[in-house]
Design an enzyme around this catalytic site. Structure first.
Site, PDB file in Angstrom:
ATOM      1  N   ASP A 250     -72.930  36.363 -11.077  1.00 48.93           N
ATOM      2  CA  ASP A 250     -72.418  35.571  -9.958  1.00 48.93           C
ATOM      3  C   ASP A 250     -70.951  35.205 -10.189  1.00 48.93           C
ATOM      4  O   ASP A 250     -70.491  35.101 -11.329  1.00 48.93           O
ATOM      5  CB  ASP A 250     -73.268  34.301  -9.815  1.00 48.93           C
ATOM      6  CG  ASP A 250     -73.132  33.674  -8.436  1.00 48.93           C
ATOM      7  OD1 ASP A 250     -72.592  34.337  -7.527  1.00 48.93           O
ATOM      8  OD2 ASP A 250     -73.561  32.520  -8.268  1.00 48.93           O
TER       9      ASP A 250
ATOM     10  N   TRP B  57     -63.901  34.374  -8.363  1.00 48.92           N
ATOM     11  CA  TRP B  57     -62.893  34.966  -9.257  1.00 48.92           C
ATOM     12  C   TRP B  57     -61.742  35.523  -8.428  1.00 48.92           C
ATOM     13  O   TRP B  57     -60.570  35.301  -8.741  1.00 48.92           O
ATOM     14  CB  TRP B  57     -63.556  36.080 -10.089  1.00 48.92           C
ATOM     15  CG  TRP B  57     -62.656  36.757 -11.064  1.00 48.92           C
ATOM     16  CD1 TRP B  57     -62.457  36.427 -12.371  1.00 48.92           C
ATOM     17  CD2 TRP B  57     -61.840  37.924 -10.815  1.00 48.92           C
ATOM     18  NE1 TRP B  57     -61.565  37.297 -12.960  1.00 48.92           N
ATOM     19  CE2 TRP B  57     -61.170  38.228 -12.029  1.00 48.92           C
ATOM     20  CE3 TRP B  57     -61.606  38.732  -9.705  1.00 48.92           C
ATOM     21  CZ2 TRP B  57     -60.302  39.312 -12.148  1.00 48.92           C
ATOM     22  CZ3 TRP B  57     -60.727  39.806  -9.823  1.00 48.92           C
ATOM     23  CH2 TRP B  57     -60.091  40.084 -11.034  1.00 48.92           C
TER      24      TRP B  57
ATOM     25  N   ARG C  42     -62.448  39.333  -1.626  1.00 46.53           N
ATOM     26  CA  ARG C  42     -63.700  39.266  -2.378  1.00 46.53           C
ATOM     27  C   ARG C  42     -64.055  40.602  -3.026  1.00 46.53           C
ATOM     28  O   ARG C  42     -64.576  40.647  -4.141  1.00 46.53           O
ATOM     29  CB  ARG C  42     -64.851  38.822  -1.459  1.00 46.53           C
ATOM     30  CG  ARG C  42     -64.723  37.402  -0.933  1.00 46.53           C
ATOM     31  CD  ARG C  42     -65.910  37.048  -0.043  1.00 46.53           C
ATOM     32  NE  ARG C  42     -67.169  37.236  -0.723  1.00 46.53           N
ATOM     33  CZ  ARG C  42     -67.740  36.351  -1.541  1.00 46.53           C
ATOM     34  NH1 ARG C  42     -67.155  35.194  -1.755  1.00 46.53           N
ATOM     35  NH2 ARG C  42     -68.880  36.606  -2.129  1.00 46.53           N
TER      36      ARG C  42
ATOM     37  N   HIS D 270     -65.616  42.055  -6.755  1.00 43.75           N
ATOM     38  CA  HIS D 270     -66.754  42.943  -7.016  1.00 43.75           C
ATOM     39  C   HIS D 270     -66.315  44.144  -7.857  1.00 43.75           C
ATOM     40  O   HIS D 270     -67.033  44.590  -8.753  1.00 43.75           O
ATOM     41  CB  HIS D 270     -67.372  43.426  -5.700  1.00 43.75           C
ATOM     42  CG  HIS D 270     -67.965  42.314  -4.877  1.00 43.75           C
ATOM     43  ND1 HIS D 270     -68.757  41.329  -5.433  1.00 43.75           N
ATOM     44  CD2 HIS D 270     -67.887  42.031  -3.550  1.00 43.75           C
ATOM     45  CE1 HIS D 270     -69.141  40.489  -4.471  1.00 43.75           C
ATOM     46  NE2 HIS D 270     -68.611  40.890  -3.334  1.00 43.75           N
TER      47      HIS D 270
ATOM     48  N   SER E  83     -79.079  40.956  -3.539  1.00 42.63           N
ATOM     49  CA  SER E  83     -80.349  40.331  -3.164  1.00 42.63           C
ATOM     50  C   SER E  83     -80.664  40.621  -1.698  1.00 42.63           C
ATOM     51  O   SER E  83     -79.768  40.951  -0.912  1.00 42.63           O
ATOM     52  CB  SER E  83     -80.274  38.819  -3.387  1.00 42.63           C
ATOM     53  OG  SER E  83     -79.493  38.211  -2.371  1.00 42.63           O
TER      54      SER E  83
ATOM     55  N   LEU F 204     -81.748  51.541 -24.464  1.00 44.00           N
ATOM     56  CA  LEU F 204     -81.672  50.396 -23.550  1.00 44.00           C
ATOM     57  C   LEU F 204     -82.297  50.778 -22.218  1.00 44.00           C
ATOM     58  O   LEU F 204     -82.016  51.833 -21.665  1.00 44.00           O
ATOM     59  CB  LEU F 204     -80.202  49.989 -23.318  1.00 44.00           C
ATOM     60  CG  LEU F 204     -79.978  48.861 -22.304  1.00 44.00           C
ATOM     61  CD1 LEU F 204     -80.457  47.521 -22.855  1.00 44.00           C
ATOM     62  CD2 LEU F 204     -78.493  48.755 -21.921  1.00 44.00           C
TER      63      LEU F 204
ATOM     64  N   ARG G 297     -76.962  33.204 -16.130  1.00 40.44           N
ATOM     65  CA  ARG G 297     -76.300  33.195 -14.826  1.00 40.44           C
ATOM     66  C   ARG G 297     -74.864  32.738 -15.022  1.00 40.44           C
ATOM     67  O   ARG G 297     -74.623  31.692 -15.624  1.00 40.44           O
ATOM     68  CB  ARG G 297     -77.013  32.289 -13.819  1.00 40.44           C
ATOM     69  CG  ARG G 297     -76.319  32.303 -12.448  1.00 40.44           C
ATOM     70  CD  ARG G 297     -77.135  31.668 -11.350  1.00 40.44           C
ATOM     71  NE  ARG G 297     -76.467  31.871 -10.064  1.00 40.44           N
ATOM     72  CZ  ARG G 297     -77.092  31.997  -8.900  1.00 40.44           C
ATOM     73  NH1 ARG G 297     -78.403  31.939  -8.857  1.00 40.44           N
ATOM     74  NH2 ARG G 297     -76.418  32.180  -7.778  1.00 40.44           N
TER      75      ARG G 297
ATOM     76  N   ARG H  79     -79.480  28.090 -10.531  1.00 43.93           N
ATOM     77  CA  ARG H  79     -80.661  28.382  -9.706  1.00 43.93           C
ATOM     78  C   ARG H  79     -81.013  29.857  -9.880  1.00 43.93           C
ATOM     79  O   ARG H  79     -80.199  30.659 -10.349  1.00 43.93           O
ATOM     80  CB  ARG H  79     -80.388  28.050  -8.238  1.00 43.93           C
ATOM     81  CG  ARG H  79     -79.151  28.721  -7.661  1.00 43.93           C
ATOM     82  CD  ARG H  79     -78.993  28.414  -6.163  1.00 43.93           C
ATOM     83  NE  ARG H  79     -77.702  28.886  -5.672  1.00 43.93           N
ATOM     84  CZ  ARG H  79     -76.648  28.094  -5.438  1.00 43.93           C
ATOM     85  NH1 ARG H  79     -76.726  26.801  -5.645  1.00 43.93           N
ATOM     86  NH2 ARG H  79     -75.520  28.614  -5.004  1.00 43.93           N
TER      87      ARG H  79
ATOM     88  N   SER I  67     -82.176  31.903  -7.248  1.00 42.70           N
ATOM     89  CA  SER I  67     -81.860  32.707  -6.060  1.00 42.70           C
ATOM     90  C   SER I  67     -82.813  33.896  -5.899  1.00 42.70           C
ATOM     91  O   SER I  67     -82.383  35.032  -5.674  1.00 42.70           O
ATOM     92  CB  SER I  67     -80.395  33.176  -6.108  1.00 42.70           C
ATOM     93  OG  SER I  67     -79.521  32.086  -6.227  1.00 42.70           O
TER      94      SER I  67
ATOM     95  N   GLU J 277     -85.848  31.566 -21.408  1.00 39.23           N
ATOM     96  CA  GLU J 277     -84.801  30.608 -21.782  1.00 39.23           C
ATOM     97  C   GLU J 277     -83.659  30.798 -20.790  1.00 39.23           C
ATOM     98  O   GLU J 277     -83.328  31.926 -20.437  1.00 39.23           O
ATOM     99  CB  GLU J 277     -84.296  30.895 -23.202  1.00 39.23           C
ATOM    100  CG  GLU J 277     -85.331  30.688 -24.279  1.00 39.23           C
ATOM    101  CD  GLU J 277     -85.757  29.230 -24.424  1.00 39.23           C
ATOM    102  OE1 GLU J 277     -84.908  28.340 -24.207  1.00 39.23           O
ATOM    103  OE2 GLU J 277     -86.936  28.992 -24.739  1.00 39.23           O
TER     104      GLU J 277
END
Ligand code: IPE
Ligand code: IPE
Ligand code: MG
Length: 221
Positions: A4, A9, A17, A21, A49, A115, A158, A164, A166, A177
């Site tokens: 986020d 930034w 914006r 990204h 999302s 990974l 986050r 949160r 989201s 955690e």
């Protein structure tokens, strides 16, 4: 990881914006490179999302373009580094070109074992839970649901200060955690990930029970 703060930034720099990204994609590269050495073997990145569809179409299109570009450019490197790419979330609303890029990346990196990189795209945890429940023939067990959704989260990070979920990995975060950092995603570094993992290792997880040390103390008492 909930990536986020790209917009903030960019705003801090007087940039659009989308520039945020774009810078965020560089962070993805750094984090993916650092993760295996940090002891991470599954990394889930929240990239888009379901609710992000409510953003201006131009931003949505730009995000999809960046993702397609990332997959096209990074798949070879992922292959070399033993990174297996997997995309979770809905596919039916994504542009065809992006779907093709996803399928190609998933197929090419299938054998990766260092990974497991999961990218959450057009993702909603509630939707994923409903889909898993509706696909089950009979009574769903915890194990069934966990298998359908994916591994439990150990550490949720986050960036950018918001605290949160989201709609991210709700079931999977039952005993996760949480680590929240004020740093915006484009500024997050490999070292930040190392530090986050180190902090995680220092946490005392109890899963509702007692720690091994506490049990040992009881036994010697
Ligand atoms: C995260 O950055 C990237 C996505 C949600 C796609 P944001 O775009 O949410 O950045 P902020 O929260 O507006 O700063
Ligand atoms: C969550 O960030 C989604 C992603 C990081 C992809 P948002 O920026 O969309 O979340 P809210 O709106 O601040 O809760
Ligand atoms: Mg945001």
């Amino acid at each position: 990881m909930i990536m986020d703060g790209n917009g903030r930034w960019a705003a801090e720099r007087g940039l659009p914006r989308v520039a945020g990204h774009r810078a965020g994609v560089e962070t993805v590269r750094r984090v993916v490179e650092t993760a295996p050495g940090a002891g991470v073997d599954v990394l889930t990145l929240y990239a888009f999302s379901e609710d992000n569809w409510s953003r201006p179409p131009r931003e949505v299109t730009a995000l999809f373009g960046l993702l397609e570009h990332y997959l096209a450019r990074e798949t070879s490197r992922c292959l070399e580094q033993g990174v297996q790419i997997e995309v979770i979330g809905r596919r039916d609303r994504l542009p065809d070109a992006l779907c093709r890029a996803i399928k190609q990346s998933e197929t090419r990196t299938r054998q990766g074992t260092r990974l497991r990189l999961r990218i959450a795209l057009d993702y909603s945890s509630r939707t994923a839970l409903l889909a898993a429940a509706n696909a089950a023939p009979g009574t769903l067990t915890r194990e069934d649901l966990s298998r359908a959704l994916g591994p439990d989260v150990d550490l949720l990070i986050r960036t950018s200060g918001e605290q949160r979920l989201s709609d991210f990995l709700l079931w999977e975060c039952a005993y996760a955690e949480f680590l929240f950092t004020k740093r915006h995603w484009p500024d997050f570094t490999g070292e930040d990930l190392m530090n986050a993992v180190a902090e995680f290792r220092g946490r005392k997880r109890r899963f509702g029970g007692l720690e091994a040390a506490e049990v040992a103390q009881l036994q010697t008492a």
